[in-house]
Design a protein around this motif. Structure first.
Motif, PDB file in Angstrom:
ATOM      1  N   THR A   1     -43.461  60.800  57.730  1.00  0.00           N
ATOM      2  CA  THR A   1     -44.162  61.665  58.689  1.00  0.00           C
ATOM      3  C   THR A   1     -43.456  62.999  58.901  1.00  0.00           C
ATOM      4  N   ALA A   2     -42.530  63.340  58.008  1.00  0.00           N
ATOM      5  CA  ALA A   2     -41.715  64.549  58.206  1.00  0.00           C
ATOM      6  C   ALA A   2     -42.281  65.767  57.496  1.00  0.00           C
ATOM      7  N   GLY A   3     -43.483  65.648  56.937  1.00  0.00           N
ATOM      8  CA  GLY A   3     -44.094  66.810  56.309  1.00  0.00           C
ATOM      9  C   GLY A   3     -43.900  66.898  54.812  1.00  0.00           C
ATOM     10  N   VAL A   4     -43.481  65.803  54.178  1.00  0.00           N
ATOM     11  CA  VAL A   4     -43.382  65.824  52.715  1.00  0.00           C
ATOM     12  C   VAL A   4     -44.786  65.896  52.123  1.00  0.00           C
ATOM     13  N   ASP A   5     -44.859  66.293  50.861  1.00  0.00           N
ATOM     14  CA  ASP A   5     -46.154  66.461  50.207  1.00  0.00           C
ATOM     15  C   ASP A   5     -46.590  65.224  49.426  1.00  0.00           C
ATOM     16  N   LYS A   6     -45.660  64.311  49.192  1.00  0.00           N
ATOM     17  CA  LYS A   6     -45.998  63.035  48.573  1.00  0.00           C
ATOM     18  C   LYS A   6     -44.850  62.074  48.833  1.00  0.00           C
ATOM     19  N   VAL A   7     -45.180  60.785  48.903  1.00  0.00           N
ATOM     20  CA  VAL A   7     -44.172  59.746  49.080  1.00  0.00           C
ATOM     21  C   VAL A   7     -44.267  58.772  47.917  1.00  0.00           C
ATOM     22  N   ALA A   8     -43.121  58.470  47.314  1.00  0.00           N
ATOM     23  CA  ALA A   8     -43.029  57.437  46.291  1.00  0.00           C
ATOM     24  C   ALA A   8     -42.209  56.291  46.875  1.00  0.00           C
ATOM     25  N   PHE A   9     -42.807  55.123  46.946  1.00  0.00           N
ATOM     26  CA  PHE A   9     -42.171  53.982  47.606  1.00  0.00           C
ATOM     27  C   PHE A   9     -42.089  52.804  46.645  1.00  0.00           C
TER      28      PHE A   9
ATOM     29  N   LEU B   1     -47.191  53.770  45.051  1.00  0.00           N
ATOM     30  CA  LEU B   1     -46.596  52.544  45.570  1.00  0.00           C
ATOM     31  C   LEU B   1     -46.329  51.558  44.439  1.00  0.00           C
ATOM     32  N   GLU B   2     -45.090  51.076  44.376  1.00  0.00           N
ATOM     33  CA  GLU B   2     -44.748  49.999  43.445  1.00  0.00           C
ATOM     34  C   GLU B   2     -44.223  48.851  44.293  1.00  0.00           C
ATOM     35  N   CYS B   3     -45.032  47.788  44.358  1.00  0.00           N
ATOM     36  CA  CYS B   3     -44.795  46.756  45.372  1.00  0.00           C
ATOM     37  C   CYS B   3     -44.376  45.402  44.805  1.00  0.00           C
ATOM     38  N   GLY B   4     -43.840  45.381  43.611  1.00  0.00           N
ATOM     39  CA  GLY B   4     -43.397  44.099  43.089  1.00  0.00           C
ATOM     40  C   GLY B   4     -44.527  43.304  42.470  1.00  0.00           C
ATOM     41  N   GLY B   5     -44.219  42.087  42.053  1.00  0.00           N
ATOM     42  CA  GLY B   5     -45.232  41.301  41.369  1.00  0.00           C
ATOM     43  C   GLY B   5     -44.876  39.836  41.298  1.00  0.00           C
ATOM     44  N   LYS B   6     -45.727  39.126  40.603  1.00  0.00           N
ATOM     45  CA  LYS B   6     -45.534  37.697  40.308  1.00  0.00           C
ATOM     46  C   LYS B   6     -45.850  37.538  38.830  1.00  0.00           C
TER      47      LYS B   6
END
Length: 500
Positions: free
Chosen positions: A212-220, A243-248
Motif C-alpha cells: 500500500t506504499a504506492g509501488v506500481d506492481k507487487v511480486a509475491f 503471485l507464485e503461491c506454491g503447489g502440490k
C-alpha cells in the motif's frame, strides 16, 4: 484505576541459524512510514534507471553478474546459515541466480524494445510500433526456502526492464536479502538519494505496508492464503500483482518409463531442500504394471538419505519451525486415512529435522494429497493407466509444475496437465532454464517470471500509430461521404470473405 500500558513494539529482530539457534544478525523492523520513504526514494531511482539506455542498464547488470560469480561462495554461505541447507545446495541456488541475471541483462532490449507491427489493409497508410516501458517501482516480497533464487526471479527481470525495486525478504532470511542489495550497489552506479534496489525488513506488517506504499506492481511468493491478502490490499489502489503461491506438484510414471531415472527424480524432487520446494514432487501416480518395482527403487533411495546439520547431510532442517507441525499433521492424516508408510512414518518428524517419508495408497481427498506438505514426504499412488494419472494430477486446486516419465507418450501427457510448467523425463528442469516462463494456475497463482514473459511482466505496453501519408478518402471523418462504409464492406467481402 490502573492503566494498562501496551508493551513497546520491538524495533529489531534476529536472524537465526535453524540448525543451532545461533543468532546470525539483527535487522530493523521497518514500519509503514519507513516503507513509504523507501518507495519515495525508489521513485527517484526509477527515474534515473529508466533514463539510462538499454545498453547502460545491461552493462550494470552484467557487472552485478560478475560480482555474484566472484563472490558465489560468500552468498552461498549466507544462504546456508539462514536456511540450514547444505552448502552445496546453496551453491546450486547461486548458480541459478547468476544464469538468470545473465539472460535478463542480455535479452531485455531485444524483448522489450520498439518493434513494428502489421497495420492491415484498412490502415495501410499508417505505421504502428509497440514497445514495453517500465512500470516504475516494483515491490518484491520473497520467501525463505530459496531466498536468493526465487525473489531474484522478480528482482532481476524488473531491473532489466528498467524499474527500481524495493525488496522485502522473509523474516527468516533477511541476511540474504541484505547481501543481494549491497552487492548490487557498486556496479549499479545509482546516484545518492536515488537507489535502484533497496531493502526493507520485518514481518508480515512490513510486507503489507509495501503493498500500500504506492509501488506500481507487487511480486509475491508465498502461501495461497497470504497471496489472497496481498491481492486484496493491492486491489484498493488497483496495483497489479504477480503471485507464485506454491503447489502440490505431481509426477506421472507410465509403463514404459525408465524406472531408475524416475525413482531418482522423485526422491530428489520430493526431498531435496527438506522438501521445502514449491515445485517439488509431492504426489506420484504410477501405472499399475510398474508400480511395485518403482516403489522398491524409491524406498531404497529414500532410506539412504540422512538429514542433519553438516554439509555432508542429504538435506538440512525445516527452516521454519512451524512447518514441522504441518508435516506431522499430513503424515498422521495419511496414516489415519488408510495410507501406509513404506519408509518412515510419524516417528520421522523430529524437529527441526524430518526423516524421509514415503506413503502409499493415500486417498485422493486426504490432506496429504490435497494440501501442500512442504516437507520430505512423498505420496505414491497406483493408477490403472496414464490417463487416470492425468485425471488425478489435474484433480487438485493447485497448478504450478509437474513431471512425466514416459517414452512413447511423454509430450502428449505433458500437454494435458493443468499446470504452468512440465518436465518430461526430468524433474524441476524448467526452473533452471532462464528463457522458460515460470508460474502457475489456480491456487498456485498467476503471472510469470523468467524468460521473455518475465521481462514483460514488469512493463506496460505502449503502442504508437503514425500516419505515413493521407488517403484520398477519409475513413475516420464525418466528411467521408454516405457510400464509403458500404464500399468498404464490399471490399472486405472480397478480401476477407473467403474461407481460407
Amino acid at each position: 484505576m490502573t492503566q494498562t500500558i501496551a508493551p513497546p513494539v520491538a524495533s529489531t529482530f534476529d536472524s537465526l541459524d535453524p540448525r543451532t539457534g545461533t543468532v546470525l544478525g539483527s535487522y530493523p523492523v521497518h514500519t509503514a512510514d519507513d516503507v513509504a520513504a523507501a518507495v519515495l526514494r525508489a521513485r527517484r531511482g526509477a527515474q534515473h534507471w529508466a533514463g539510462l539506455t538499454a545498453g547502460e542498464r545491461r552493462s550494470r547488470l552484467l557487472s552485478w553478474r560478475s560480482v555474484l560469480a566472484r563472490r558465489a561462495d560468500e552468498l552461498a554461505a549466507v544462504i546456508s546459515s539462514e536456511t540450514g541447507k547444505p552448502l552445496d545446495d546453496a551453491r546450486l541456488e547461486v548458480t541459478l541466480v547468476i544464469d538468470h541475471v545473465h539472460w535478463a541483462a542480455r535479452n531485455a532490449e531485444k524483448v522489450l524494445g520498439r518493434t513494428a507491427v502489421s497495420v492491415g489493409l484498412m490502415m495501410a497508410n499508417q505505421r504502428a510500433t509497440v514497445e514495453h516501458k517500465p512500470v516504475g517501482v516494483v515491490g518484491v516480497i520473497g520467501p525463505w526456502n530459496y531466498p536468493a533464487f526465487t525473489p531474484m526471479g522478480s528482482v532481476v527481470y524488473a531491473l532489466a526492464a528498467g524499474n527500481a525495486v524495493v525488496l522485502k525478504p522473509s523474516e527468516l532470511t533477511p541476511g540474504v536479502g541484505r547481501w543481494l542489495v549491497e552487492s548490487f550497489a557498486t556496479p549499479s552506479g545509482s546516484p545518492d538519494g536515488a537507489p535502484v534496489l533497496q531493502l526493507v525488513t520485518g514481518f508480515g506488517e512490513t510486507g503489507a505496508a509495501l503493498c500500500t506504499a504506492g509501488v506500481d506492481k507487487v511480486a509475491f511468493t508465498g502461501s495461497t492464503r497470504t497471496a489472497k491478502r496481498v491481492m486484496a490490499a493491492c486491489a484498493e489502489t488497483l496495483t497489479p500483482v504477480v503471485l507464485e503461491c506454491g503447489g502440490k506438484d505431481a509426477m506421472i510414471v507410465d509403463a514404459d518409463a525408465d524406472l531408475e531415472a524416475a525413482a531418482d527424480a522423485a526422491v530428489w524432487g520430493g526431498m531435496s531442500n527438506s522438501g521445502q520446494t514449491c515445485i517439488g514432487m509431492e504426489r506420484v501416480y504410477v501405472v499399475d504394471a510398474v508400480h511395485d518395482r518403482f516403489v522398491e527403487l524409491v524406498a531404497a533411495k529414500a532410506r539412504a538419505l540422512r538429514p542433519g546439520p553438516t554439509d555432508r547431510a542429504s538435506y538440512g532442517p525445516m527452516t521454519m519451525a512451524s512447518q514441522v507441525d504441518v508435516v506431522r499433521s499430513h503424515v498422521q492424516a495419511a496414516l489415519e486415512g488408510g495410507g501406509r508408510a513404506v519408509v518412515g512414518g510419524a516417528e520421522s518428524v523430529r524437529a527441526p529435522y524430518v526423516d524421509p517419508v514415503v506413503l502409499l495408497d493415500v486417498p485422493e481427498d486426504n490432506l496429504a494429497v490435497t494440501e501442500e506438505t512442504f516437507g520430505p514426504v512423498l505420496v505414491v499412488n497406483r493408477v490403472a493407466d496414464a490417463d487416470e494419472a492425468v485425471e488425478r494430477a489435474n484433480g487438485g486446486t493447485y497448478g504450478l509444475g509437474a513431471s512425466v516419465f514416459a517414452k512413447a507418450r511423454g509430450d502428449e501427457l505433458a500437454g494435458r496437465l493443468r499446470v504452468g510448467m512440465v518436465a518430461v523425463n526430468s524433474v524441476i528442469s524448467f526452473a533452471a532454464i532462464a528463457e522458460v516462463p515460470f508460474g502457475g494456475v489456480g491456487d498456485s497463482g498467476f503471472g510469470r517470471i523468467h524468460g521473455a514473459d518475465g521481462l514483460r511482466e514488469f512493463t506496460r505496453t505502449h503502442s504508437v500509430v503514425s500516419q505515413r501519408f493521407a488517403l484520398p478518402v477519409k475513413l475516420m471523418s464525418f466528411d467521408r461521404g454516405p457510400r464509403m462504409a458500404g464500399q468498404l464492406v464490399r471490399a472486405l467481402r472480397l478480401t476477407r470473405g473467403r474461407r481460407r
